[in-house]
Structures are given as C-alpha cells and as structure tokens.
Enzyme design. Structure first.
Site, short mmCIF file in Angstrom:
data_model
loop_
_atom_site.label_atom_id
_atom_site.label_comp_id
_atom_site.label_asym_id
_atom_site.label_seq_id
_atom_site.Cartn_x
_atom_site.Cartn_y
_atom_site.Cartn_z
N THR A 95 77.63 70.70 58.05
CA THR A 95 77.38 69.41 57.39
C THR A 95 77.64 69.45 55.90
O THR A 95 77.88 68.42 55.29
CB THR A 95 75.92 68.95 57.63
OG1 THR A 95 75.04 69.95 57.09
CG2 THR A 95 75.64 68.72 59.10
N HIS A 108 78.60 78.48 53.47
CA HIS A 108 77.26 79.05 53.25
C HIS A 108 76.84 79.88 54.43
O HIS A 108 77.10 79.55 55.58
CB HIS A 108 76.22 77.96 52.97
CG HIS A 108 76.27 76.82 53.95
ND1 HIS A 108 77.19 75.80 53.85
CD2 HIS A 108 75.52 76.54 55.05
CE1 HIS A 108 77.01 74.95 54.85
NE2 HIS A 108 76.01 75.39 55.60
N HIS A 120 73.75 81.15 56.58
CA HIS A 120 72.35 80.88 56.89
C HIS A 120 71.65 82.21 57.17
O HIS A 120 72.15 83.00 57.98
CB HIS A 120 72.21 80.02 58.15
CG HIS A 120 72.66 78.62 58.00
ND1 HIS A 120 71.85 77.61 57.56
CD2 HIS A 120 73.88 78.04 58.22
CE1 HIS A 120 72.52 76.46 57.53
NE2 HIS A 120 73.78 76.70 57.93
P1 5GP Z 1 75.29 73.28 57.70
O1 5GP Z 1 74.83 72.25 58.65
O2 5GP Z 1 76.43 72.79 56.86
O3 5GP Z 1 75.57 74.61 58.30
O4 5GP Z 1 74.08 73.57 56.75
C1 5GP Z 1 73.80 72.87 55.59
C2 5GP Z 1 72.47 73.34 55.12
O5 5GP Z 1 72.29 72.92 53.79
C3 5GP Z 1 71.32 72.78 55.93
O6 5GP Z 1 70.55 73.86 56.43
C4 5GP Z 1 70.56 71.93 54.96
O7 5GP Z 1 69.19 72.01 55.17
C5 5GP Z 1 70.94 72.52 53.63
N1 5GP Z 1 70.94 71.57 52.53
C6 5GP Z 1 71.49 70.34 52.53
N2 5GP Z 1 71.31 69.76 51.31
C7 5GP Z 1 70.66 70.65 50.54
C8 5GP Z 1 70.20 70.64 49.22
O8 5GP Z 1 70.38 69.68 48.46
N3 5GP Z 1 69.55 71.74 48.77
C9 5GP Z 1 69.34 72.83 49.55
N4 5GP Z 1 68.69 73.87 49.03
N5 5GP Z 1 69.77 72.87 50.82
C10 5GP Z 1 70.41 71.80 51.32
#
Ligand code: 5GP
Ligand code: ZN
Length: 323
Positions: free
Chosen positions: A290, A295, A297
């Site tokens: 998203t 990144h 995790h």
């Molecule tokens: P994805 O779904 O792209 O693998 O993970 C995106 C991650 O970024 C999610 O775990 C979400 O909680 C985290 N995230 C989204 N917006 C922010 C933010 O503004 N600050 C922080 N620290 N994490 C965020």
C-alpha cells in the site's frame, strides 16, 4: 624422520599454501630469507595478482602503446613493431632508456605510485575485514567465486571520494578481478550511484514525513509502524525512494539487514513475551503493497497471538497456510 619432515607431512594444517611456500623458500635460501623474499615467493603462486596486471596491460598500457603505434596486438600477445630491424646495439640502448625512465619516475614518486593499490587494504581493519568476508560467506559478492579460488578484497561500495562511509554497510567482498574491473568503471557508474542514493519522491509519505526513528544508518531507517499488526511492529526502509525489494542495491540490502538485526535485538530485550518474528516485504499492489516506498516489515510474534500460527507468512493466501 626429521622434525621438519614430520611437521610438513603430519602436522601442518593448511588453510592456504602459505606455509609450504614459506618453508620451501627458506630451504632454497640456505635457511634464511627476508620477509620481502618470502612475500615475493608467495606472489609467484598468486595468479590473481597476475590477472590484475593483465588487465592493466590490456586496458591501460597496451592501449596507449598501440595508439602510438609502438606495439601491435595479436590475440593475447603484444608485438613490438619493427623489432626485427633493430640492431643488437639499438636493442641494448632502448633497454637502457627504459630502465632510466623507470628509475627517474620511481625516484620522483617513490612508494606513492603504488598508493592506489594499498589504500583499500590499509584502511580496513582485520576484524572488520573478517566480518565482511564472513557476511559474504567467503565469496565474491559480484561473481560468487570463493576465497579459496581467488583472493578477496574489502571494497567500498560507494567509493570514499564520493562520500562513501567507512562503515560495514558500505563494504563488500570482491575478488581481485571484480575489484579491478570496478576501478575501471569508477567514473561512470559511481556518479550515478551517488545521485541514486539521494533520490526522494516528494509525493511519498515515507520520503517526506519525519518519523521518530528507532534506528538509522547510512542508507536505511527503522521506525515503528503507525498501524501495527502486533505490538512493536517495525518498518525498515531505504533512505532513497525506490518502490520494491527488488530495487535495493547491495549496499541498501546490507544497511537494511544490519538494522533488522538491531531491531530484533531491541524488541526481544524490551518485551520478553516475543517468541518469534515474521519478516517480509510486500512487492507491488498485487501482493498487497500500500505504500510505494520499499519497506521491510518486522512483525514480532507472541505465543497465542493468533489461534493457530502454523504457516506464518504463508497465510497471506487465506486458508492455504495448512498443509
Ligand atoms: P504495505 O501494505 O505497503 O506493505 O505496508 C505499509 C505499512 O506502512 C503499513 O503497515 C502501515 O501501517 C504503515 N504506514 C502507513 N502510513 C504510515 C505512516 O504515516 N507512518 C508509519 N509509521 N507507518 C505507516
Ligand atoms: Zn519514498
């Protein structure tokens, strides 16, 4: 049997050829040899050094002499033009002229003329060198050749003159040949790299927001996830904007990996209920990503946090975690 013979036959445990080479040198030098003589003897067995100078010959000196029509190249041989028409006196005189030029240059520049070859090995301490080679599993990180086959060197991934740090994240193990090739491409590749590492995307939340950092190093940042799936869920991102895991450079992988280790240590020190981790990257929308800034995790797991943890990340496809 003499002690020496016994040692050579039964006790000498070898991690390289150095011991028998040194003993042989001493045996053939009436029992005594200067360290330089021993080093020179080792050198005669080290084809990687010769390979380096083969490259110098082809790419630098051979090219220059060919452009001045002094030599010609025939496959892997160099031929001095018109050698056959030189008289023995002319040959002798030209040899003398070469020797005088070598001497004059050596006097003027002294050992400094080899400084570019020394730099790397001097700057990096033995223990850091050991860590880098260990991390690389004893193989060149470009071509994969093992340290038994070719001498490995510790290389600055981003060269020092372009702001590359003296830090383990900026080191990689390269064999002699890959490192020599890398030097040849210094000016082209690495300027691009420098720009690359400073790249940001102004519309990206991970590039622009000023997070409270858990850890940071030269190329990566760790911070807590704002919407954690478990307590202390942490993200590690490269400082440079890039979208997925597959865009990371070796230096960024190193930097990310080293922060991951720190994050893990800190989490288990802080929270004794943590019994394991899920570590992962979502790459591309189809895989659920998203935020379009790569990144990692790091999701701490605790016993009983879900009814049945079996399969871990394999549960990203619901119902498929069990087999
Ligand atoms: P994805 O779904 O792209 O693998 O993970 C995106 C991650 O970024 C999610 O775990 C979400 O909680 C985290 N995230 C989204 N917006 C922010 C933010 O503004 N600050 C922080 N620290 N994490 C965020
Ligand atoms: Zn970004």
């Amino acid at each position: 049997m003499s002690d020496l013979e016994h040692f050579i036959q039964n006790k000498m445990s070898m991690s390289h050829i150095y011991q028998p080479v040194m003993i042989k040198k001493l045996l053939t030098s009436l029992g005594k040899a200067h360290k330089t003589e021993i080093a020179q003897e080792i050198l005669t067995y080290d084809s990687s050094q010769v390979e380096y100078y083969e490259k110098v010959t082809n790419n630098m000196v051979g090219r220059v002499l060919r452009s001045h029509h002094i030599v010609e190249k025939e496959k892997n041989h160099y031929i001095l033009k018109d050698f056959e028409v030189l008289s023995p006196e002319e040959v002798a005189k030209s040899i003398k002229l070469c020797e005088a030029k070598i001497e004059e240059f050596t006097e003027k520049r002294g050992v400094a003329m080899w400084e570019h070859r020394r730099k790397n090995r001097k700057a990096i301490s033995g223990s850091i060198r050991y860590e880098v080679l260990k991390r690389a599993l004893g193989r060149c990180e470009l071509c994969g050749i093992s340290k038994e086959e070719k001498a490995l060197e510790v290389d600055h991934i981003i060269p020092k003159n372009l702001g590359g740090e003296d830090s383990i994240n900026n080191y990689q193990a390269l064999c002699y040949t890959c490192n020599a090739n890398k030097r040849d491409t210094d000016n082209t590749d690495f300027r691009e790299l420098e720009d690359l590492y400073n790249m940001k995307d102004s519309t990206c939340i991970f590039c622009s927001v000023n997070f409270e950092k858990v850890f940071e190093n030269n190329l990566a940042i760790a911070f807590l996830d704002k919407y954690p799936v478990t307590n202390l869920h942490t993200l590690i991102i490269p400082k440079r904007h890039c979208s997925t895991f597959f865009d990371l450079t070796q230096a960024e992988l190193n930097a990310t990996y080293s922060l991951a280790q720190k994050v893990k240590e800190q989490i288990i020190a802080k929270d004794s209920s943590v019994g394991g981790f899920n570590i992962g990257f979502n790459a591309e929308e189809a895989a659920g990503q998203t935020v379009n800034h790569c990144h990692m995790h790091i999701i701490p797991r605790r016993k009983g946090d879900v009814e049945n943890p079996i399969g871990g990340i394999r549960n990203i496809i619901p119902g498929k975690g069990q087999y």
